[in-house]
Design a protein around this motif. Structure first.
Motif, PDB file in Angstrom:
ATOM      1  N   TYR A 280       5.677  -1.470  -7.821  1.00  0.00           N
ATOM      2  CA  TYR A 280       6.046  -0.059  -7.928  1.00  0.00           C
ATOM      3  C   TYR A 280       5.724   0.583  -9.071  1.00  0.00           C
ATOM      4  N   ARG A 281       5.086   0.028 -10.205  1.00  0.00           N
ATOM      5  CA  ARG A 281       4.404   0.701 -11.123  1.00  0.00           C
ATOM      6  C   ARG A 281       3.321   1.266 -10.559  1.00  0.00           C
ATOM      7  N   GLN A 282       2.300   0.642  -9.745  1.00  0.00           N
ATOM      8  CA  GLN A 282       1.379   1.085  -8.909  1.00  0.00           C
ATOM      9  C   GLN A 282       1.716   2.460  -8.238  1.00  0.00           C
ATOM     10  N   ILE A 283       2.663   2.448  -7.345  1.00  0.00           N
ATOM     11  CA  ILE A 283       3.469   3.331  -6.721  1.00  0.00           C
ATOM     12  C   ILE A 283       3.675   4.558  -7.469  1.00  0.00           C
ATOM     13  N   ILE A 284       4.207   4.439  -8.716  1.00  0.00           N
ATOM     14  CA  ILE A 284       4.618   5.510  -9.493  1.00  0.00           C
ATOM     15  C   ILE A 284       3.555   6.450  -9.882  1.00  0.00           C
ATOM     16  N   PHE A 285       2.293   5.843 -10.106  1.00  0.00           N
ATOM     17  CA  PHE A 285       1.086   6.554 -10.510  1.00  0.00           C
ATOM     18  C   PHE A 285       0.584   7.125  -9.268  1.00  0.00           C
ATOM     19  N   ALA A 286       0.474   6.409  -8.077  1.00  0.00           N
ATOM     20  CA  ALA A 286      -0.204   6.863  -7.069  1.00  0.00           C
ATOM     21  C   ALA A 286       0.532   7.935  -6.248  1.00  0.00           C
ATOM     22  N   TYR A 287       1.739   7.910  -6.244  1.00  0.00           N
ATOM     23  CA  TYR A 287       2.677   8.969  -5.911  1.00  0.00           C
ATOM     24  C   TYR A 287       3.860   9.657  -6.860  1.00  0.00           C
ATOM     25  N   PRO A 288       3.125  10.338  -7.804  1.00  0.00           N
ATOM     26  CA  PRO A 288       3.949  11.079  -8.872  1.00  0.00           C
ATOM     27  C   PRO A 288       5.171  11.914  -8.772  1.00  0.00           C
ATOM     28  N   HIS A 289       5.060  12.286  -7.600  1.00  0.00           N
ATOM     29  CA  HIS A 289       6.027  13.323  -7.166  1.00  0.00           C
ATOM     30  C   HIS A 289       7.336  12.669  -6.384  1.00  0.00           C
ATOM     31  N   GLY A 290       7.637  11.275  -6.489  1.00  0.00           N
ATOM     32  CA  GLY A 290       8.505  10.726  -6.031  1.00  0.00           C
ATOM     33  C   GLY A 290       8.621  10.390  -4.459  1.00  0.00           C
ATOM     34  N   GLY A 291       9.554   9.868  -3.950  1.00  0.00           N
ATOM     35  CA  GLY A 291       9.664   9.623  -2.816  1.00  0.00           C
ATOM     36  C   GLY A 291       9.736   8.068  -2.297  1.00  0.00           C
TER      37      GLY A 291
ATOM     38  N   LYS B 263       5.072   6.603   5.046  1.00  0.00           N
ATOM     39  CA  LYS B 263       5.043   7.758   5.812  1.00  0.00           C
ATOM     40  C   LYS B 263       3.232   8.021   5.779  1.00  0.00           C
ATOM     41  N   GLN B 264       2.817   8.022   4.785  1.00  0.00           N
ATOM     42  CA  GLN B 264       1.260   8.524   4.529  1.00  0.00           C
ATOM     43  C   GLN B 264       0.490   7.417   4.842  1.00  0.00           C
ATOM     44  N   ASN B 265       0.733   6.115   4.702  1.00  0.00           N
ATOM     45  CA  ASN B 265      -0.102   5.167   4.996  1.00  0.00           C
ATOM     46  C   ASN B 265      -0.104   4.448   6.325  1.00  0.00           C
ATOM     47  N   LEU B 266       1.166   4.256   6.705  1.00  0.00           N
ATOM     48  CA  LEU B 266       1.562   3.445   8.007  1.00  0.00           C
ATOM     49  C   LEU B 266       1.836   4.243   9.107  1.00  0.00           C
ATOM     50  N   GLY B 267       2.414   5.498   8.787  1.00  0.00           N
ATOM     51  CA  GLY B 267       2.732   6.338   9.987  1.00  0.00           C
ATOM     52  C   GLY B 267       4.036   6.941   9.795  1.00  0.00           C
ATOM     53  N   ILE B 268       4.362   7.641  10.623  1.00  0.00           N
ATOM     54  CA  ILE B 268       5.706   8.534  10.548  1.00  0.00           C
ATOM     55  C   ILE B 268       7.120   7.477  10.767  1.00  0.00           C
ATOM     56  N   TYR B 269       6.914   6.620  11.870  1.00  0.00           N
ATOM     57  CA  TYR B 269       8.076   5.759  12.110  1.00  0.00           C
ATOM     58  C   TYR B 269       8.360   4.872  11.116  1.00  0.00           C
TER      59      TYR B 269
ATOM     60  N   MET C  57       0.893   0.403   0.445  1.00  0.00           N
ATOM     61  CA  MET C  57      -0.109   0.431  -0.526  1.00  0.00           C
ATOM     62  C   MET C  57      -1.498  -0.498  -0.304  1.00  0.00           C
ATOM     63  N   ILE C  58      -1.165  -1.515   0.529  1.00  0.00           N
ATOM     64  CA  ILE C  58      -2.351  -2.419   0.721  1.00  0.00           C
ATOM     65  C   ILE C  58      -3.419  -1.406   1.824  1.00  0.00           C
ATOM     66  N   VAL C  59      -2.795  -0.763   2.409  1.00  0.00           N
ATOM     67  CA  VAL C  59      -3.798   0.040   3.348  1.00  0.00           C
ATOM     68  C   VAL C  59      -4.289   1.144   2.576  1.00  0.00           C
ATOM     69  N   LYS C  60      -3.397   1.715   1.726  1.00  0.00           N
ATOM     70  CA  LYS C  60      -4.212   2.751   0.758  1.00  0.00           C
ATOM     71  C   LYS C  60      -5.244   2.321   0.072  1.00  0.00           C
ATOM     72  N   TRP C  61      -5.273   1.105  -0.477  1.00  0.00           N
ATOM     73  CA  TRP C  61      -6.278   0.458  -1.406  1.00  0.00           C
ATOM     74  C   TRP C  61      -7.606   0.043  -0.425  1.00  0.00           C
ATOM     75  N   ILE C  62      -7.316  -0.577   0.667  1.00  0.00           N
ATOM     76  CA  ILE C  62      -8.482  -0.849   1.579  1.00  0.00           C
ATOM     77  C   ILE C  62      -9.040   0.535   2.156  1.00  0.00           C
ATOM     78  N   ARG C  63      -8.185   1.426   2.367  1.00  0.00           N
ATOM     79  CA  ARG C  63      -8.915   2.747   2.866  1.00  0.00           C
ATOM     80  C   ARG C  63      -9.579   3.510   1.755  1.00  0.00           C
ATOM     81  N   GLU C  64      -9.017   3.689   0.467  1.00  0.00           N
ATOM     82  CA  GLU C  64      -9.488   4.502  -0.688  1.00  0.00           C
ATOM     83  C   GLU C  64     -10.639   3.775  -1.671  1.00  0.00           C
ATOM     84  N   LYS C  65     -10.456   2.691  -1.717  1.00  0.00           N
ATOM     85  CA  LYS C  65     -11.285   1.596  -2.502  1.00  0.00           C
ATOM     86  C   LYS C  65     -11.452   2.465  -3.975  1.00  0.00           C
ATOM     87  N   PRO C  66     -10.218   2.757  -4.698  1.00  0.00           N
ATOM     88  CA  PRO C  66     -10.574   3.375  -6.094  1.00  0.00           C
ATOM     89  C   PRO C  66     -11.245   2.186  -7.209  1.00  0.00           C
ATOM     90  N   GLN C  67     -11.435   2.723  -8.302  1.00  0.00           N
ATOM     91  CA  GLN C  67     -11.671   1.615  -9.337  1.00  0.00           C
ATOM     92  C   GLN C  67     -10.638   0.843  -9.613  1.00  0.00           C
TER      93      GLN C  67
END
Length: 607
Positions: free
Chosen positions: A80-91, A98-104, A390-400
């Motif tokens: 969740y620490r990683q989620i805070i920095f990846a999505y700083p506007h909350g949610g 929603k953003q990584n796995l889809g609407i449902y 978050m797993i999907v996000k890291w595999i897709r974006e591959k940041p440092q």
């Protein structure tokens, strides 16, 4: 009513004062960690409730199970620490899923958390009431009333605003942490100095007949209920002072350390002192009783435990409205949840949360411990979805440094998924409703979204049917007598320069019809009067048929039909009970008629 509202929630705040309503780390830690910290009071007990089904000799398994819960806590805190920095506007879980796995998947996470926050309030307040009645058994029969009163008080406190509620509620949370640190410290001191008999517990490693891997996993899943509330900080990032993500991350780490120390301390003391679950007395109460006896410290610990359990509900009040705002902005729930109240809080979300929690408490007669498994699985489903997202996000974006982040989220996802599966496997009888209400909630979200899309499409100028030009206006004025109210409405109708004004009178008797026509001819011969005899004493039916007839003829010439409804307004609101609400009935009916304009002309009485 306005004066009462000011008394209860305070003066309205300007929109420019929003920055002053942000929380610093100390207040945020108290408010947003109260749910997680309060679970120390019942999480260890949930482990023992499973183990006692074998025998008290199995209690030593609470130590390795507690270590497993701490490993899961560490994985969730880092995730969740990683989620805070990846999505700083909350949610939190909703936005990540929603953003990584889809609407449902996002809606499943969001729906789960909405229900979970309602359960947070109901379970926390009921557990706090139980702690209170453990110390004062005479209050047992008033459990429901006490719990409902606490919910109302916390709701009012949150309606007063973020800063005010945080300032008041922070002290009991830190007092609870202090009380448990004292309890754990004195308990450990007694053990080290030999004041506690080593024969009260079964040594670690003792073989126990009847123990199984399935039962241990069931105990682990039950103990994991202590981790509910960990996600609240990631949902409430907008409530932090700037820099919000940094402050939220530090608060999350502080909460994790505090929760780990308190949880492990209570688990160890419960094991070493040989505490066994008792429906009449909580595990924390028994530990305090054995450590201090029934003196001031015992009542201090019970009092702060009751307070923290009750105030754990405040985590729900902090996170529910913000999650509702995210869902409402995406048009999955009503837009009213995006509106800030007088004190700049999302008051509609706060009020709805309070009402639904009271319904649960009353429905379960304050015995909401049966909801704890449902409450826990409602958290671990979003845990699993957010970590997978978050797993999907890291595999897709591959940041440092993405590999390390991927490993952390993968561990979190696997453990959360395992706990979710164990809940379904071991507590299906208690959590089966989740298989019904989650699909229903997602379907409801879908229908609300479709409605907003349909409304938007119909209102958009580029897609709407072209407006039909209005060539003239025909006014229909229902009248019930010759009065100042009717005179006032007629004067208004004439000011509109209508092509035709038709007064409509609906008598129930023929004699009445003739008398009224004669009076009208003497009073307003310039205004056409139509009388519609109603042998069945209905006003709506003959009026509706007449409007249909006029509308058919008017539409041929592109004329607009307007119905003006005269209505007198009594000086005092209770006077309305003394009068027939005919105008209200007519207006309510006509509002749902197509292509008819309805206007009410009020006439205010002076006495």
């Amino acid at each position: 009513m306005a004066a009462l509202k000011r008394l209860l929630i305070g003066r309205p705040l300007k929109s420019t004062e929003l920055g002053e309503q942000k929380r610093n780390k100390k207040k945020a830690l108290a408010i947003l960690s109260s749910d997680a910290l309060s679970s120390v009071a019942y999480g260890p007990e949930q482990i023992l409730l499973v183990l006692v089904t074998v025998s008290t000799a199995a209690f030593w398994y609470s130590i390795p199970i507690g270590i497993g819960v701490l490993i899961l806590l560490a994985a969730l805190i880092l995730s969740y620490r990683q989620i805070i920095f990846a999505y700083p506007h909350g949610g939190g879980a909703y936005v990540v899923s929603k953003q990584n796995l889809g609407i449902y998947p996002g809606l499943v996470a969001g729906g789960s958390l909405l229900v979970d926050y309602i359960l947070t309030v109901a379970v926390s307040v009921s557990a706090g009431t139980d702690a209170l009645t453990s110390a004062f058994p005479a209050l047992h029969e008033h459990t429901v009333g006490i719990a409902v009163t606490f919910v109302i008080l916390i709701t009012l406190l949150n309606l007063r605003g973020v800063t005010e509620s945080a300032s008041i509620l922070a002290y009991p949370v830190y007092l609870f942490a202090l009380a448990l640190f004292i309890l754990i410290g004195v308990g450990m001191y007694n053990i080290v100095t030999g004041h506690v008999s080593p024969h009260l517990h079964t040594p670690v490693g003792t073989p126990v007949a009847g123990i199984s891997l399935f039962l241990l996993l069931k105990a682990f899943a039950s103990g994991s209920s202590a981790l509910t509330g960990v996600e609240a900080i990631s949902n409430a990032i907008p409530n932090f002072k700037d820099p919000a993500p940094n402050n939220a991350a530090k608060t999350l780490m502080a909460m994790g350390i505090l929760l780990a120390v308190l949880f492990s301390g209570i688990v160890f003391l419960a094991y070493y002192l040989g505490i066994s679950p008792n429906p009449q007395e909580t595990v924390v109460s028994q530990i305090a009783n054995q450590t201090f006896g029934r003196n001031f410290m015992y009542f201090f610990i019970q009092g702060t435990t009751a307070l923290i359990l009750i105030l754990a509900a405040n985590t729900g009040y902090s996170a529910f409205p913000l999650l509702a705002v995210n869902l409402a902005k995406d048009r999955f729930i009503p837009r009213m949840f995006t509106v800030r109240g007088d004190r700049l809080g999302y008051s509609n979300g706060i009020i709805i949360l309070g009402l639904l929690s009271i319904v649960l408490i009353v429905a379960f007669h304050g015995q909401t411990e049966h909801l704890i498994p449902l409450y826990a699985v409602g958290v671990f489903i979003p845990f699993t979805l957010s970590q997978t997202g978050m797993i999907v996000k890291w595999i897709r974006e591959k940041p440092q440094g993405w590999v390390t982040k991927l490993v952390i989220n993968t561990i979190g996802a696997l453990i959360s998924f395992t706990v979710s599966v164990m809940f379904f496997a071991t507590k299906f009888a208690q959590i089966w409703p989740v298989l019904i209400f989650l699909p229903l909630i997602v379907y409801l979200f879908h229908r609300i979204k479709k409605h907003y899309e349909a409304v938007g499409e119909q209102l958009r100028l580029s897609t709407c049917e072209p407006a039909v030009p209005i060539e003239g206006n025909v006014i229909i004025l229902p009248v019930s007598g010759i009065t100042h109210v009717v005179e006032h409405s007629l004067n208004y109708a004439k000011s509109l320069a209508a092509d035709q004004i038709i007064a409509v009178y609906i008598p129930f008797e023929r004699e009445e019809e003739n008398r009224f026509e004669e009076k009208w001819q003497k009073w307003r011969p310039d205004v056409r009067l139509v009388t519609l005899h109603s042998p069945y004493r209905s006003i709506i039916h003959p009026l509706s048929k007449f409007i249909d007839t006029v509308h058919r003829k008017a539409s041929e010439s592109n004329y607009q039909v307007t119905v003006i409804i005269p209505q007198f307004i009594p000086k005092r609101s209770w006077h309305n009970l003394l009068h027939n609400q005919t105008s209200l009935m007519i207006r309510t009916y006509l509002l749902f008629r197509k292509d008819v304009v309805v206007t009410t002309v009020p006439y205010h009485l002076k006495k």
